[in-house]
Write an enzyme that holds these catalytic residues in place. Structure first.
Site, PDB file in Angstrom:
ATOM      1  N   ASP A 183      -0.968  -2.260   2.999  1.00  0.00           N
ATOM      2  CA  ASP A 183       0.262  -1.517   3.406  1.00  0.00           C
ATOM      3  C   ASP A 183       0.163   0.056   3.541  1.00  0.00           C
ATOM      4  O   ASP A 183       0.969   0.642   3.047  1.00  0.00           O
ATOM      5  CB  ASP A 183       1.354  -1.897   2.332  1.00  0.00           C
ATOM      6  CG  ASP A 183       2.707  -1.596   2.850  1.00  0.00           C
ATOM      7  OD1 ASP A 183       2.933  -1.657   3.865  1.00  0.00           O
ATOM      8  OD2 ASP A 183       3.573  -1.196   1.878  1.00  0.00           O
ATOM      9  N   ASP A 200       1.282   2.883  -3.819  1.00  0.00           N
ATOM     10  CA  ASP A 200       1.866   1.629  -3.535  1.00  0.00           C
ATOM     11  C   ASP A 200       0.787   0.640  -3.292  1.00  0.00           C
ATOM     12  O   ASP A 200       0.722  -0.105  -2.022  1.00  0.00           O
ATOM     13  CB  ASP A 200       2.798   1.703  -2.309  1.00  0.00           C
ATOM     14  CG  ASP A 200       3.864   0.852  -2.337  1.00  0.00           C
ATOM     15  OD1 ASP A 200       3.816  -0.221  -3.314  1.00  0.00           O
ATOM     16  OD2 ASP A 200       4.625   0.845  -1.340  1.00  0.00           O
TER      17      ASP A 200
HETATM   18  N1  LIG Z   1       2.545   8.423  -8.840  1.00  0.00           N
HETATM   19  C1  LIG Z   1       3.394   8.877  -7.961  1.00  0.00           C
HETATM   20  N2  LIG Z   1       3.667  10.332  -8.085  1.00  0.00           N
HETATM   21  C2  LIG Z   1       4.495  10.817  -7.458  1.00  0.00           C
HETATM   22  N3  LIG Z   1       5.429  10.372  -6.669  1.00  0.00           N
HETATM   23  C3  LIG Z   1       5.442   8.824  -6.560  1.00  0.00           C
HETATM   24  C4  LIG Z   1       4.424   8.217  -7.230  1.00  0.00           C
HETATM   25  N4  LIG Z   1       4.224   6.686  -6.913  1.00  0.00           N
HETATM   26  C5  LIG Z   1       5.292   6.739  -6.060  1.00  0.00           C
HETATM   27  N5  LIG Z   1       5.918   8.001  -5.714  1.00  0.00           N
HETATM   28  C6  LIG Z   1       7.051   8.379  -5.007  1.00  0.00           C
HETATM   29  O1  LIG Z   1       8.064   7.109  -4.932  1.00  0.00           O
HETATM   30  C7  LIG Z   1       8.183   6.419  -3.675  1.00  0.00           C
HETATM   31  C8  LIG Z   1       8.057   5.079  -3.608  1.00  0.00           C
HETATM   32  O2  LIG Z   1       6.763   4.596  -4.193  1.00  0.00           O
HETATM   33  P1  LIG Z   1       6.048   3.278  -3.678  1.00  0.00           P
HETATM   34  O3  LIG Z   1       5.737   3.610  -2.347  1.00  0.00           O
HETATM   35  O4  LIG Z   1       4.858   2.982  -4.798  1.00  0.00           O
HETATM   36  O5  LIG Z   1       7.106   2.163  -3.876  1.00  0.00           O
HETATM   37  P2  LIG Z   1       8.098   1.532  -2.811  1.00  0.00           P
HETATM   38  O6  LIG Z   1       7.467   1.713  -1.396  1.00  0.00           O
HETATM   39  O7  LIG Z   1       9.323   1.229  -3.425  1.00  0.00           O
HETATM   40  O8  LIG Z   1       7.255  -0.056  -3.081  1.00  0.00           O
HETATM   41  P3  LIG Z   1       7.328  -1.250  -2.256  1.00  0.00           P
HETATM   42  O9  LIG Z   1       6.615  -1.131  -0.829  1.00  0.00           O
HETATM   43  O10 LIG Z   1       6.603  -2.249  -3.142  1.00  0.00           O
HETATM   44  O11 LIG Z   1       8.861  -1.465  -2.075  1.00  0.00           O
HETATM   45  C9  LIG Z   1       6.669   7.157  -2.804  1.00  0.00           C
HETATM   46  O12 LIG Z   1       6.898   7.017  -1.387  1.00  0.00           O
HETATM   47  C10 LIG Z   1       6.901   8.456  -3.488  1.00  0.00           C
HETATM   48  O13 LIG Z   1       7.452   9.218  -2.856  1.00  0.00           O
HETATM   49 MG   LIG Z   2       5.712   2.521  -0.582  1.00  0.00          MG
END
Ligand SMILES: Nc1ncnc2c1ncn2[C@@H]1O[C@H](COP(=O)(O)OP(=O)(O)OP(=O)(O)O)[C@@H](O)[C@H]1O
Ligand SMILES: [Mg+2]
Length: 245
Positions: A183, A200
């Protein structure tokens, strides 16, 4: 009880609109208990502020006893499109025998992200270090200083060529370890002080999965598209060839 109140002090103090947004579909009773257990085990003391309210998860930063920050990703049990998640994860040999039950699928999804992060981190990839996973909650390294590092889509790199090479280097490390991100795009790459950090990893599939090659090409093409818009050309076929050598 005091620990419980401390865990949520910041959230309790939020404005009611923010609180509604944050609480909505994420803090069900079981998730509250999971957060409490993780906090009792010392992974964090207090949930601070939401970094991202997403479709499938809510991401917070949280403070540890020593004042350092960690990132807490809570998969939404209620809002998740778990049928789609089931389709994605059903082919993963690591999760064979998984039943089509909402909570079980979401737990497997969080587990998968944890395991993928662990393998990637141990192989030297630039991803956040995972610390713990429990039910639908993942605790991982916070990338940023006081503020979370911006996504690549929100912050242009200083040196495009260097940044694109960093991404390709990381895709290759994952591939050598037997999986693909699945992804990848400017939405799931952080630009932390001009360093590319892949995040992610919940979609990450093993190379044995029937769709792994398709996902690998899609990942690389997404990266190619981003850089082509900035006049940096990438040779996707050459990269793919190099990886499979
Ligand atoms: N380890 C981290 N440190 C700082 N910011 C983070 C971190 N992990 C995630 N984020 C922030 O949180 C946001 C969402 O995280 P992530 O992309 O993992 O989840 P998501 O997009 O909701 O997941 P999914 O695609 O499964 O719905 C990221 O775009 C980033 O801005
Ligand atoms: Mg994401």
């Amino acid at each position: 009880m005091t620990r419980f109140i401390k865990l949520f002090t910041n959230i309790i103090n939020m404005s009611s609109r923010d609180k509604f947004e944050t609480f909505k579909n994420v803090f069900d009773n079981k998730t509250l208990l999971t957060l409490f257990k993780l906090s009792s085990d010392g992974y964090f003391e207090e949930l601070k502020s939401p970094i991202s309210i997403g479709k499938e998860s809510n991401v917070f930063n949280a403070v540890k006893k020593d004042g350092s920050l960690v990132c807490v990703k809570i998969y939404r049990v209620n809002a998740c499109d778990f049928r789609k998640m089931y389709q994605y994860i059903a082919h993963d040999p690591r999760f064979s025998g998984l039943q089509k039950k909402r909570r079980q699928i979401i737990k497997a999804w969080a587990q998968r992200e944890y395991r993928n992060l662990l393998v990637a981190r141990e192989a030297g990839a630039d991803v956040p270090t995972p610390y713990a996973v429990r039910d639908n909650v993942l605790v991982l390294e916070f990338i940023g200083d006081k503020e979370a590092a911006p996504k690549l889509k929100d912050k242009e790199p200083e040196d495009y060529k260097k940044f694109s090479n960093q991404i390709i280097k990381n895709i290759k490390i994952l591939y050598k370890k037997g999986f693909v991100h699945g992804d990848l795009s400017e939405y799931n790459i952080l630009n932390y002080k001009d360093k590319a950090i892949l995040i992610d990893l919940s979609h990450g599939v093993k190379l044995e999965s029937p769709n792994s090659q398709e996902l690998l090409e899609r990942d690389i093409k997404n990266v190619e598209r981003y850089f082509l818009k900035r006049k940096i050309k990438m040779d996707v076929q050459k990269i793919l060839k190099e990886m499979k050598k």
